[in-house]
Design a protein around this motif. Structure first.
Motif, PDB file in Angstrom:
ATOM      1  N   TYR A  33     -47.978  21.508  24.062  1.00 31.65           N
ATOM      2  CA  TYR A  33     -47.491  21.307  22.694  1.00 31.65           C
ATOM      3  C   TYR A  33     -48.533  20.563  21.870  1.00 31.65           C
ATOM      4  CZ  TYR A  33     -44.115  20.458  18.971  1.00 31.65           C
ATOM      5  OH  TYR A  33     -43.470  20.444  17.765  1.00 31.65           O
ATOM      6  N   LEU A  34     -49.099  19.527  22.469  1.00 32.39           N
ATOM      7  CA  LEU A  34     -50.144  18.751  21.797  1.00 32.39           C
ATOM      8  C   LEU A  34     -51.353  19.631  21.475  1.00 32.39           C
ATOM      9  CD1 LEU A  34     -51.246  15.232  22.121  1.00 32.39           C
ATOM     10  CD2 LEU A  34     -52.941  16.813  22.994  1.00 32.39           C
ATOM     11  N   THR A  36     -51.446  22.901  21.066  1.00 35.25           N
ATOM     12  CA  THR A  36     -51.161  23.848  19.989  1.00 35.25           C
ATOM     13  C   THR A  36     -51.023  23.135  18.648  1.00 35.25           C
ATOM     14  OG1 THR A  36     -49.936  25.152  21.597  1.00 35.25           O
ATOM     15  CG2 THR A  36     -49.634  25.721  19.285  1.00 35.25           C
ATOM     16  N   GLN A  37     -50.202  22.094  18.603  1.00 29.47           N
ATOM     17  CA  GLN A  37     -49.845  21.493  17.318  1.00 29.47           C
ATOM     18  C   GLN A  37     -50.896  20.512  16.805  1.00 29.47           C
ATOM     19  OE1 GLN A  37     -47.332  22.578  15.549  1.00 29.47           O
ATOM     20  NE2 GLN A  37     -46.502  23.902  17.134  1.00 29.47           N
ATOM     21  N   ASP A  38     -51.385  19.622  17.665  1.00 30.01           N
ATOM     22  CA  ASP A  38     -52.275  18.564  17.176  1.00 30.01           C
ATOM     23  C   ASP A  38     -53.739  19.001  17.190  1.00 30.01           C
ATOM     24  OD1 ASP A  38     -50.411  16.293  16.531  1.00 30.01           O
ATOM     25  OD2 ASP A  38     -49.808  16.724  18.581  1.00 30.01           O
ATOM     26  N   GLY A  40     -54.411  22.011  17.166  1.00 31.21           N
ATOM     27  CA  GLY A  40     -54.306  23.136  16.233  1.00 31.21           C
ATOM     28  C   GLY A  40     -54.442  22.731  14.777  1.00 31.21           C
ATOM     29  N   SER A  41     -54.204  21.447  14.458  1.00 32.80           N
ATOM     30  CA  SER A  41     -54.362  20.991  13.073  1.00 32.80           C
ATOM     31  C   SER A  41     -55.776  21.276  12.567  1.00 32.80           C
ATOM     32  CB  SER A  41     -54.105  19.480  12.972  1.00 32.80           C
ATOM     33  OG  SER A  41     -52.736  19.226  13.090  1.00 32.80           O
ATOM     34  N   CYS A  42     -56.748  21.082  13.435  1.00 37.03           N
ATOM     35  CA  CYS A  42     -58.145  21.327  13.037  1.00 37.03           C
ATOM     36  C   CYS A  42     -58.695  22.657  13.566  1.00 37.03           C
ATOM     37  CB  CYS A  42     -59.044  20.204  13.553  1.00 37.03           C
ATOM     38  SG  CYS A  42     -59.190  18.819  12.410  1.00 37.03           S
ATOM     39  N   LEU A  45     -53.702  26.945  14.935  1.00 38.45           N
ATOM     40  CA  LEU A  45     -52.656  27.120  15.959  1.00 38.45           C
ATOM     41  C   LEU A  45     -53.030  28.231  16.926  1.00 38.45           C
ATOM     42  CD1 LEU A  45     -49.212  26.822  14.117  1.00 38.45           C
ATOM     43  CD2 LEU A  45     -50.539  25.070  15.246  1.00 38.45           C
ATOM     44  N   TRP A  84     -60.228  11.389  22.722  1.00 38.91           N
ATOM     45  CA  TRP A  84     -58.803  11.380  23.079  1.00 38.91           C
ATOM     46  C   TRP A  84     -58.515  10.477  24.289  1.00 38.91           C
ATOM     47  CZ3 TRP A  84     -54.882  13.865  20.287  1.00 38.91           C
ATOM     48  CH2 TRP A  84     -55.332  14.620  19.194  1.00 38.91           C
ATOM     49  N   ILE A  87     -55.306   8.399  25.175  1.00 36.36           N
ATOM     50  CA  ILE A  87     -54.115   9.223  24.957  1.00 36.36           C
ATOM     51  C   ILE A  87     -54.001  10.229  26.094  1.00 36.36           C
ATOM     52  CG2 ILE A  87     -53.162  11.022  23.462  1.00 36.36           C
ATOM     53  CD1 ILE A  87     -54.467   9.371  21.116  1.00 36.36           C
TER      54      ILE A  87
ATOM     55  N   ARG B  61     -44.718  26.821  10.073  1.00 35.61           N
ATOM     56  CA  ARG B  61     -46.077  27.158  10.454  1.00 35.61           C
ATOM     57  C   ARG B  61     -46.197  27.925  11.751  1.00 35.61           C
ATOM     58  NH1 ARG B  61     -50.008  22.221  11.645  1.00 35.61           N
ATOM     59  NH2 ARG B  61     -49.430  21.731  13.767  1.00 35.61           N
ATOM     60  N   SER B  87     -50.889  27.944  10.172  1.00 37.33           N
ATOM     61  CA  SER B  87     -51.119  26.629  10.807  1.00 37.33           C
ATOM     62  C   SER B  87     -51.488  25.595   9.771  1.00 37.33           C
ATOM     63  CB  SER B  87     -52.241  26.621  11.840  1.00 37.33           C
ATOM     64  OG  SER B  87     -52.830  27.830  12.096  1.00 37.33           O
TER      65      SER B  87
END
Lengths: 107, 416
Positions: A33-34, A36-38, A40-42, A45, A84, A87, B61, B87
């Motif tokens: 999830y991280l 794809t979503q986080d 994926g922000s840069c 996705l 990272w 984390i 998104r 996205s």
């Protein structure tokens, strides 16, 4: 020139870590999830890139997992890629690197 | 009156048998036509007869869809699908607030009829894009692209290509473009991430833009905004502490660096999400912007362009949004503090409220007069609507991985 043997050694270490610290199945869901979503922000996705470069298997071809793991953990100074570590653990970042190389995310 | 005169006509027709058939036929035909029209109208009544001023688009998104919501009763109206990779996505609106232009990650530019809830036109105009703007007169839509780096400008009517502006620098390299906004005088301003430049593209003379370049404005501008009056264009810098300021009343004076070295040489924290500059949080003569890589909101005195304070907050700010009346500033945060929203009193500069909507607060949008604010909570798949006077949650709507929320009232605002 020294890079590859060093990387190979690191690889071995990483593999050892992986064997001992493979993320639990619950954590793997969180990590996916991280990714794809986080990430994926840069990176998008679908991992086709954004402010950060594409992370598709094609664009990563030839890059060893441990090289990607190092980038994930320590970031790329002078660019927008943050470290990272703190984390993500060594084992978790290697697992993520392998997911990327195998193209098992962003679909 | 009509009934009476018709009855008289019928009576008259009865008295003159020769014209009876023609009269009857006309009446029957008219009735049938009215009925047909009524049917057509009733079928589309809800979509066709409402205004669009209280509508908003919510980007979902994960699935590349948009949800159309209304902000009077806070309900969902419809979902529009097929917008590609959203996205990272944003939207601007036509001046009549009926159409939205949606900029997707995959270079897709989609014109959407908000009232009818459908896609009107769509082009995939680049490999990778970041945002866009609509011109002062509403006739041009500009898109800022990462790959290949530059700006493309399209007809707002049919999305036909009008102009292509490659963001070339150095020995022919192309830069990613960010911070694209409309500027009064049928102009657009944008910044070049890789090149560290600000460009002005003037379309007042037609489809061939006059370009003005401002070089050496600072390292890696990450986003930019324009003040609500359209005078100042400000780019935030990622590669160094500071912001770049362009006075559009006096572009001949060039770009000025403001708040240089606000980090005071301290080590920046890792930035897990690039902040956004949007909605220009202005209260009185003070402006509020995120500090990159710091758990701080910076306060700028807009008379002197000097730092007027800094506010310690719960994490790295992503959006710093002024309530429309300027009395409060709402802030959301980057991973791993993205479950929190804080409210700053713009006068005392104190954090007066902290909300925990849930993990993945990606965006906030105030209703036009600020009595409610919409918050997208990605990981809960929810939209929350908060009363800005009591901070109570008034509504909760399901949404699929919601991110940006865009109200049609943006149509009337410079730079949005």
């Amino acid at each position: 020139m020294m890079r590859w043997p060093v990387l190979a050694t690191l690889s071995l270490c990483a593999l050892t870590t992986l064997a001992s610290g493979m993320p639990s199945s619950e954590r793997r869901v969180e990590l996916d999830y991280l990714l794809t979503q986080d990430c994926g922000s840069c990176h998008g996705l679908t991992m086709k890139g954004g402010l950060g470069p594409a992370l598709t298997p094609e664009s990563l071809a030839g890059k060893p997992a441990v090289y990607l793991q190092t980038t994930i953990l320590h970031g790329r100074p002078g660019t927008a890629m943050p470290p990272w570590r703190g984390i993500l653990t060594d084992a978790e970042s290697l697992w993520l690197a392998e997911r990327l190389l195998a193209g098992e995310v962003g679909r | 009156m009509n009934m009476t005169s018709r009855s008289r006509a019928e009576i008259a027709a009865d008295q003159r048998p020769g014209t009876f058939r023609a009269e009857w036929f006309t009446i029957a035909a008219c009735t049938a036509m009215v009925l047909l029209l009524l049917l057509a109208v009733v079928g589309k009544a809800e979509a066709a007869t409402r205004g669009s001023g209280d509508l908003a688009l919510v980007v979902e998104r994960a699935n590349g869809s948009l949800q159309v919501v209304e902000t009077t009763g806070n309900t969902s109206l419809t979902r529009i699908e097929g917008l590609g990779d959203l996205s990272h996505a944003s939207a601007v609106f036509s001046r009549d607030q009926r159409y939205a232009y949606v900029f997707g990650r995959d270079g897709g530019l989609t014109k959407v009829d908000v009232l009818e809830g459908r896609i009107v036109a769509r082009v995939v105009q680049s490999g990778n894009s970041i945002g866009g703007a609509i011109s002062q007169d509403g006739s041009l839509v500009a898109v800022s692209n990462y790959e290949p780096g530059g700006v493309k400008v399209f007809s707002a009517d049919d999305l036909a290509l009008v102009a292509d502006i490659p963001a070339t620098y150095g020995d022919g390299k192309r830069s990613k473009v960010i911070g694209l906004v409309d500027v009064p005088g049928q102009r657009f301003a944008f910044s070049l991430w890789d090149a560290g430049e600000i460009w002005l593209a003037d379309f007042s003379a037609g489809s061939e833009p006059a370009i003005t370049r401002f070089e050496d404005i600072g390292r890696n501008p990450y986003d930019a905004l324009i003040t609500p009056n359209g005078r100042y264009y400000i780019a935030g810098l990622f590669g160094e502490d500071g912001l770049a300021l362009l006075d559009l009343w006096h572009p001949e004076n060039g770009v000025q660096r403001i708040l240089p070295g606000y980090g005071r040489g301290e080590q920046k924290l890792p930035v897990y999400k690039m902040p956004h500059l949007e909605g220009w949080a202005v209260a009185g003569n003070r402006a509020f912007v995120p500090a990159v890589g710091r758990h701080e909101v910076l306060v700028i005195d807009m008379n002197t362009w000097q730092e007027a304070g800094r506010i310690t907050v719960a994490g790295q700010p992503v959006f710093v949004m002024g309530r429309p009346d300027g009395r409060e500033v709402w802030v959301n945060f980057a991973f791993p503090n993205n479950d929190t929203v804080q409210v700053i009193d713009s006068e005392s500069l104190n954090v007066v409220k902290q909300l925990q909507p849930g993990k993945g607060v990606l965006h906030m949008e105030f209703e036009p007069r600020g009595e409610e604010v919409w918050v997208s909570v990605r990981d809960l798949d929810e939209l929350h609507v908060y009363d800005t006077a009591t901070y109570e949650r008034r509504s909760l709507l399901p949404a699929q991985k919601p991110s940006g929320i865009f109200m049609t009232s943006r149509a009337a605002r410079i730079g949005l």
